[in-house]
Motif scaffolding. Structure first.
Motif, PDB file in Angstrom:
ATOM      1  N   PRO A 340       0.840  -1.199   0.000  1.00 55.24           N
ATOM      2  CA  PRO A 340       0.000   0.000   0.000  1.00 55.24           C
ATOM      3  C   PRO A 340       0.876   1.251   0.000  1.00 55.24           C
ATOM      4  CG  PRO A 340      -0.811  -1.580   1.604  1.00 55.24           C
ATOM      5  CD  PRO A 340       0.513  -2.110   1.118  1.00 55.24           C
ATOM      6  N   ALA A 341       0.568   2.181  -0.882  1.00 56.70           N
ATOM      7  CA  ALA A 341       1.347   3.406  -0.987  1.00 56.70           C
ATOM      8  C   ALA A 341       1.279   4.211   0.315  1.00 56.70           C
ATOM      9  CB  ALA A 341       0.855   4.254  -2.154  1.00 56.70           C
ATOM     10  N   ALA A 342       0.180   4.029   1.054  1.00 63.01           N
ATOM     11  CA  ALA A 342      -0.089   4.851   2.238  1.00 63.01           C
ATOM     12  C   ALA A 342       1.064   4.857   3.239  1.00 63.01           C
ATOM     13  CB  ALA A 342      -1.374   4.380   2.913  1.00 63.01           C
ATOM     14  N   PHE A 343       1.711   3.693   3.469  1.00 60.24           N
ATOM     15  CA  PHE A 343       2.775   3.688   4.470  1.00 60.24           C
ATOM     16  C   PHE A 343       4.168   3.566   3.842  1.00 60.24           C
ATOM     17  CE2 PHE A 343       1.239  -0.796   4.480  1.00 60.24           C
ATOM     18  CZ  PHE A 343       2.416  -1.470   4.213  1.00 60.24           C
ATOM     19  N   LYS A 344       4.248   3.808   2.538  1.00 61.40           N
ATOM     20  CA  LYS A 344       5.558   3.759   1.886  1.00 61.40           C
ATOM     21  C   LYS A 344       6.050   5.173   1.565  1.00 61.40           C
ATOM     22  CE  LYS A 344       6.788  -0.633   1.624  1.00 61.40           C
ATOM     23  NZ  LYS A 344       8.073  -1.081   2.205  1.00 61.40           N
ATOM     24  N   ALA A 345       7.304   5.273   1.116  1.00 61.77           N
ATOM     25  CA  ALA A 345       7.942   6.582   0.946  1.00 61.77           C
ATOM     26  C   ALA A 345       7.273   7.411  -0.156  1.00 61.77           C
ATOM     27  CB  ALA A 345       9.420   6.397   0.641  1.00 61.77           C
ATOM     28  N   PHE A 346       7.389   8.725  -0.017  1.00 66.41           N
ATOM     29  CA  PHE A 346       6.706   9.659  -0.919  1.00 66.41           C
ATOM     30  C   PHE A 346       7.163   9.557  -2.365  1.00 66.41           C
ATOM     31  CE2 PHE A 346       9.925  12.829  -2.010  1.00 66.41           C
ATOM     32  CZ  PHE A 346      10.900  12.619  -1.051  1.00 66.41           C
ATOM     33  N   TYR A 347       8.379   9.024  -2.585  1.00 66.80           N
ATOM     34  CA  TYR A 347       8.942   9.048  -3.937  1.00 66.80           C
ATOM     35  C   TYR A 347       8.600   7.807  -4.755  1.00 66.80           C
ATOM     36  CZ  TYR A 347      12.307   6.461  -1.165  1.00 66.80           C
ATOM     37  OH  TYR A 347      12.880   5.576  -0.291  1.00 66.80           O
ATOM     38  N   MET A 348       7.774   6.917  -4.212  1.00 69.46           N
ATOM     39  CA  MET A 348       7.497   5.672  -4.934  1.00 69.46           C
ATOM     40  C   MET A 348       6.396   5.862  -5.974  1.00 69.46           C
ATOM     41  SD  MET A 348       7.851   2.707  -2.043  1.00 69.46           S
ATOM     42  CE  MET A 348       9.420   2.462  -1.166  1.00 69.46           C
ATOM     43  N   GLN A 349       6.634   5.288  -7.150  1.00 70.59           N
ATOM     44  CA  GLN A 349       5.698   5.395  -8.265  1.00 70.59           C
ATOM     45  C   GLN A 349       4.454   4.552  -7.980  1.00 70.59           C
ATOM     46  OE1 GLN A 349       5.982   7.200 -10.970  1.00 70.59           O
ATOM     47  NE2 GLN A 349       4.955   6.190 -12.678  1.00 70.59           N
ATOM     48  N   PRO A 350       3.256   5.133  -8.176  1.00 70.47           N
ATOM     49  CA  PRO A 350       2.040   4.337  -7.988  1.00 70.47           C
ATOM     50  C   PRO A 350       1.888   3.285  -9.086  1.00 70.47           C
ATOM     51  CG  PRO A 350       1.503   6.616  -8.584  1.00 70.47           C
ATOM     52  CD  PRO A 350       2.985   6.539  -8.498  1.00 70.47           C
ATOM     53  N   ASP A 351       1.270   2.186  -8.721  1.00 69.75           N
ATOM     54  CA  ASP A 351       0.983   1.132  -9.701  1.00 69.75           C
ATOM     55  C   ASP A 351      -0.144   1.595 -10.608  1.00 69.75           C
ATOM     56  OD1 ASP A 351       0.506  -1.157 -11.095  1.00 69.75           O
ATOM     57  OD2 ASP A 351       0.067  -2.414  -9.342  1.00 69.75           O
ATOM     58  N   PRO A 352       0.059   1.661 -11.929  1.00 69.61           N
ATOM     59  CA  PRO A 352      -1.020   2.125 -12.820  1.00 69.61           C
ATOM     60  C   PRO A 352      -2.268   1.229 -12.735  1.00 69.61           C
ATOM     61  CG  PRO A 352       0.884   1.349 -14.092  1.00 69.61           C
ATOM     62  CD  PRO A 352       1.303   1.389 -12.667  1.00 69.61           C
ATOM     63  N   GLN A 353      -2.089  -0.066 -12.392  1.00 71.87           N
ATOM     64  CA  GLN A 353      -3.229  -0.978 -12.256  1.00 71.87           C
ATOM     65  C   GLN A 353      -4.066  -0.669 -11.014  1.00 71.87           C
ATOM     66  OE1 GLN A 353      -3.509  -3.446 -14.713  1.00 71.87           O
ATOM     67  NE2 GLN A 353      -1.742  -2.365 -15.566  1.00 71.87           N
ATOM     68  N   SER A 387       3.233  17.232  -5.594  1.00 70.92           N
ATOM     69  CA  SER A 387       2.087  17.138  -4.678  1.00 70.92           C
ATOM     70  C   SER A 387       2.377  16.120  -3.568  1.00 70.92           C
ATOM     71  CB  SER A 387       0.799  16.806  -5.433  1.00 70.92           C
ATOM     72  OG  SER A 387       0.898  15.559  -6.051  1.00 70.92           O
ATOM     73  N   ARG A 388       3.158  15.079  -3.865  1.00 75.36           N
ATOM     74  CA  ARG A 388       3.544  14.113  -2.828  1.00 75.36           C
ATOM     75  C   ARG A 388       4.395  14.779  -1.738  1.00 75.36           C
ATOM     76  NH1 ARG A 388       3.802   8.606  -4.149  1.00 75.36           N
ATOM     77  NH2 ARG A 388       1.777   8.023  -4.975  1.00 75.36           N
ATOM     78  N   ILE A 389       5.344  15.615  -2.182  1.00 73.87           N
ATOM     79  CA  ILE A 389       6.217  16.314  -1.228  1.00 73.87           C
ATOM     80  C   ILE A 389       5.374  17.207  -0.322  1.00 73.87           C
ATOM     81  CG2 ILE A 389       8.010  18.112  -1.055  1.00 73.87           C
ATOM     82  CD1 ILE A 389       9.312  16.817  -3.557  1.00 73.87           C
ATOM     83  N   GLU A 390       4.404  17.887  -0.952  1.00 71.95           N
ATOM     84  CA  GLU A 390       3.528  18.760  -0.168  1.00 71.95           C
ATOM     85  C   GLU A 390       2.648  17.961   0.798  1.00 71.95           C
ATOM     86  OE1 GLU A 390       3.269  22.436  -3.414  1.00 71.95           O
ATOM     87  OE2 GLU A 390       1.870  20.750  -3.549  1.00 71.95           O
ATOM     88  N   GLU A 391       2.052  16.877   0.296  1.00 76.77           N
ATOM     89  CA  GLU A 391       1.216  16.025   1.157  1.00 76.77           C
ATOM     90  C   GLU A 391       1.982  15.513   2.374  1.00 76.77           C
ATOM     91  OE1 GLU A 391      -0.086  12.767  -1.306  1.00 76.77           O
ATOM     92  OE2 GLU A 391      -1.051  14.164  -2.689  1.00 76.77           O
ATOM     93  N   HIS A 392       3.258  15.202   2.184  1.00 70.20           N
ATOM     94  CA  HIS A 392       4.059  14.671   3.293  1.00 70.20           C
ATOM     95  C   HIS A 392       4.613  15.772   4.190  1.00 70.20           C
ATOM     96  CE1 HIS A 392       3.777  10.866   1.146  1.00 70.20           C
ATOM     97  NE2 HIS A 392       4.309  10.272   2.202  1.00 70.20           N
ATOM     98  N   GLY A 393       4.256  17.012   3.879  1.00 69.00           N
ATOM     99  CA  GLY A 393       4.704  18.118   4.721  1.00 69.00           C
ATOM    100  C   GLY A 393       6.208  18.358   4.663  1.00 69.00           C
ATOM    101  N   LEU A 394       6.819  18.000   3.533  1.00 66.08           N
ATOM    102  CA  LEU A 394       8.263  18.223   3.393  1.00 66.08           C
ATOM    103  C   LEU A 394       8.501  19.600   2.777  1.00 66.08           C
ATOM    104  CD1 LEU A 394       9.152  14.672   2.030  1.00 66.08           C
ATOM    105  CD2 LEU A 394       9.613  15.553   4.320  1.00 66.08           C
ATOM    106  N   PRO A 395       9.638  20.227   3.097  1.00 69.02           N
ATOM    107  CA  PRO A 395       9.897  21.580   2.591  1.00 69.02           C
ATOM    108  C   PRO A 395      10.222  21.575   1.094  1.00 69.02           C
ATOM    109  CG  PRO A 395      11.782  20.778   3.824  1.00 69.02           C
ATOM    110  CD  PRO A 395      10.733  19.731   3.959  1.00 69.02           C
TER     111      PRO A 395
END
Ligand SMILES: [Mg+2]
Ligand SMILES: [Mg+2]
Lengths: 448, 448
Positions: A340-353, A387-395
């Motif tokens: 699940p992307a939810a608990f993995k790092a922000f830089y991981m590519q989502p599965d298109p499926q 948007s991932r960086i922003e969602e994770h609250g990173l600068p």
């Protein structure tokens, strides 16, 4: 030089005695053990490459040599000369008929070598780590570690990867975690010890195609488990124009190569360590692959059958007992992909499926050794990464250079990280990572 | 994938095109440059392994392909398909008759790649280091560095040395210097970033015979020179049962091996860098050896003849202009040995012929690159080492474990340290060490 009793012969090492059978050689090393049986002495010498037993009949040598050796203290340094004789009962295959001895430094009787052959407590051994490394088991582990370090680089060197060293001192956390060692960097700035070179080698991968990094990484984690060090070595490949499938193939071929190198070069050391090598001989690509969903189903089934104690909740990460159960179903490392992307790092590519899953993989070692490799395809879209960086609250400003990589010729790319100490623990079959590195750094220890 | 104009062919890399002459291949990389001449386009592609020029006559391709390529922005990522044609005028030996093109990501017109072919200031380039590494000269340097890193380990691996990694986090300074990065280590303790692994690998050498370490080292030095980084890589061998002569022989064979490996693998890269390879072809053991006293006499003579500006005072260390003058007298590295003990490290063994001198060596690179190797035989007497530690005002309790090495089977031993970045600077002929490492850390820079 304190005592010399005729020393002549070709300088040799214990590991290479097969080339000197029947010859008179001089070994340079230390007295590891000594047994006396009437008019016979059986000293065991070590020289860093192995150990060998000497035979010293009183009648065959001078009285001075016999008495010097008989009274010699353990770990005294020596040059010993003798004739190499094949003996199939000897662990090294050879024994030494001692003819001459030079004592380089005799350990004083009042201060005997502190590590004896009896059992010592862990604290005592770690406090004397500079001497503990001399004992056969610890020396064997360090030799195996060295081969793992070499193979870990060599595989990449031989397969078109360029080594690029990322910085150790970084201006911010790679993944935004808090377990960082922090220090002043010439006044105004703060610097942090790296936890991963990944972001940096994404930049060099887009310059050089296939790259890897290999260096120490740090985690100021207050956990005291048998798997955690505050300082550990990490090797990380990164490939441009690569997708998850390429990463899976690289991981299985890579681990197979490393295990094969150890098996080829360290049968004697693995014996000293007491490793069941049959467990290593099966480690050959391809490795089993299961998705997170399949792994969850496996755990649900096991829980229903009463085979595991705690129920695994769908969508949660696996705990250590979960990983052990999963890995115990296989005779080689298992590659669990698409968490699940939810608990993995922000830089991981989502599965298109299924965009709730990440294109990532954890490789779990057999025998309960847990995760030894973690990898993923990286987000290659500028907008999604932003948007991932922003969602994770990173600068955002700290990650501007990292975003640039998606602006100027972005490509599908990815790689993984492998922790050397966990691999050494698994390959050697060790209970605790503290024995996997010459001078382990843990929550409670930075000495010696 | 933004635009695709028929892409087929075996996936290949530019470095391996010799195996594909006359074939149709697909290269995956980036548009490095583009020249248009009427109805002909000459794109240059890079893929991390090299660069190749494509030829695109308007008549030979579709209008879509021609227009896509003609308007393509620099550093856009592409898959390009074409036929490999040998051309002796081409730097790589080949050109590509382009047949198909897939644009993976097109760099936006509004934000062109910031590093153009014109000159940029150093600050701008260092601020954009993550992109600067893509330019041919910087990529070439990084490839040469990777080979130096590999050869630096490989020589030892192939010659009976065991790699043992010393800790990066240490409880105190190796040589008692003050230029240390300091941090909190879980409350009470302080930890410092290592400046050298030497003391630790003396312990592993007495366990394993011949060892080496290879990792980052740190110096919180407020100097801003073309030779200084705050973070740099160091390789350090250490040998039990070794004296100064063994160390000198190891140093000259080691450097010769590294240079030979670079010459063997990087003729094209050295050309891109603009290195005069004739200066490297002479680097073969044996190297000239002169004592400190002989070097001093050489400088006195040069001063008398007006060849150097400042007089060298007997008993003082050499300054940078002194080292440059000395090294300029030779066509290969010169090994200066037996410096005055007074300004050398506390652990160096005194010369039995003249105890005011240390059994040490500095290897000075040719062409004014200064010291690239510093080594010595180590004090092996417990009493002498203890008094040295006291004389230098170092805390005895912190060095107790190090003293133990002289108590339990002490032997003559020694080794050296080699700074990777200075070697890269010398072999590549660079003016400044900041180009020798992917992300240089200096007094004023820890970004990106
Ligand atoms: Mg995990
Ligand atoms: Mg010097």
């Amino acid at each position: 030089m304190e005592t010399s009793v005729t020393t002549t012969g070709t300088i040799a090492t214990i590991a290479t005695l097969a080339a000197h059978e029947g010859e008179t050689v001089t070994l340079r090393g230390w007295l590891y053990n000594l047994r006396a049986s009437g008019k016979l002495l059986f000293p065991i010498f070590r020289d860093g490459t192995g150990t060998i037993q000497g035979i010293v009949p009183k009648a065959a040598v001078s009285e001075e040599l016999f008495e010097t050796l008989k009274n010699l203290t353990l770990e005294s340094s020596v040059k010993v000369t003798g004739k190499v004789r094949a003996d199939s009962r000897a662990p090294s295959g050879f024994e030494l008929d001692v003819q001459g001895l030079e004592v380089v430094q005799r350990v004083a009787d009042e201060t005997p070598f502190p590590i004896s052959l009896k059992e010592h407590g862990v604290d005592f051994l770690m406090e004397h780590r500079h001497l503990w490394v001399r004992t056969p088991r610890q020396s064997a582990i360090l030799r195996v570690r060295a081969t793992i370090m070499r193979a870990a680089a060599e595989y990449f060197d031989n397969n078109g990867f360029t080594r690029t060293d990322p910085p150790i001192l970084t201006p911010n956390a790679c993944e935004g975690t808090s377990e960082l060692f922090e220090m002043d960097y010439f006044g105004d700035d703060k610097a942090y010890l790296t936890q991963s070179g990944q972001l940096y080698i994404e930049a060099t991968a887009l310059a050089l195609g296939k790259v890897y990094s290999f260096g120490p990484t740090f985690r100021a984690e207050k956990s005291k488990t048998r798997r955690h060090l505050t300082e550990f070595w990490m090797v990380e490949p990164e490939m441009a124009f690569a997708e998850l499938e390429d990463i899976l193939q690289l991981a299985e071929n890579y681990l197979s190569y490393i295990v094969a190198e150890v098996l080829k070069k360290h049968q004697a050391d693995l014996k000293v360590i007491g490793r069941d090598v049959s467990k290593l001989e099966t480690i050959k690509a391809p490795f089993p692959r299961i998705s997170y969903d399949e792994a969850h189903a496996m755990l649900a089934d096991a829980f229903a059958k009463g085979l595991i104690e705690n129920e695994h909740k769908d969508g949660d990460d696996f705990g250590s007992p979960d990983e052990t159960y999963i890995s115990n179903q296989f005779d080689r490392p298992v590659m669990v992909h698409r968490y699940p992307a939810a608990f993995k790092a922000f830089y991981m590519q989502p599965d298109p499926q299924d965009p709730t899953k990440a294109l990532c993989v954890d490789v779990l070692a057999p025998e309960g050794y847990g995760e030894i490799i973690g990898g993923s395809q990286r987000v290659d879209s500028y907008d999604l990464l932003k948007s991932r960086i922003e969602e994770h609250g990173l600068p955002l400003d700290a990650f501007q250079w990292y975003l640039d990589l998606r602006k100027y010729g972005s490509v599908p790319h990815g790689g993984f990280g492998m922790g050397i100490e966990r691999v050494v623990a698994w390959i050697c079959g060790l209970d605790h990572v503290r024995e996997t590195i010459p001078f382990a750094r843990t929550l409670n220890r930075i000495y010696p």
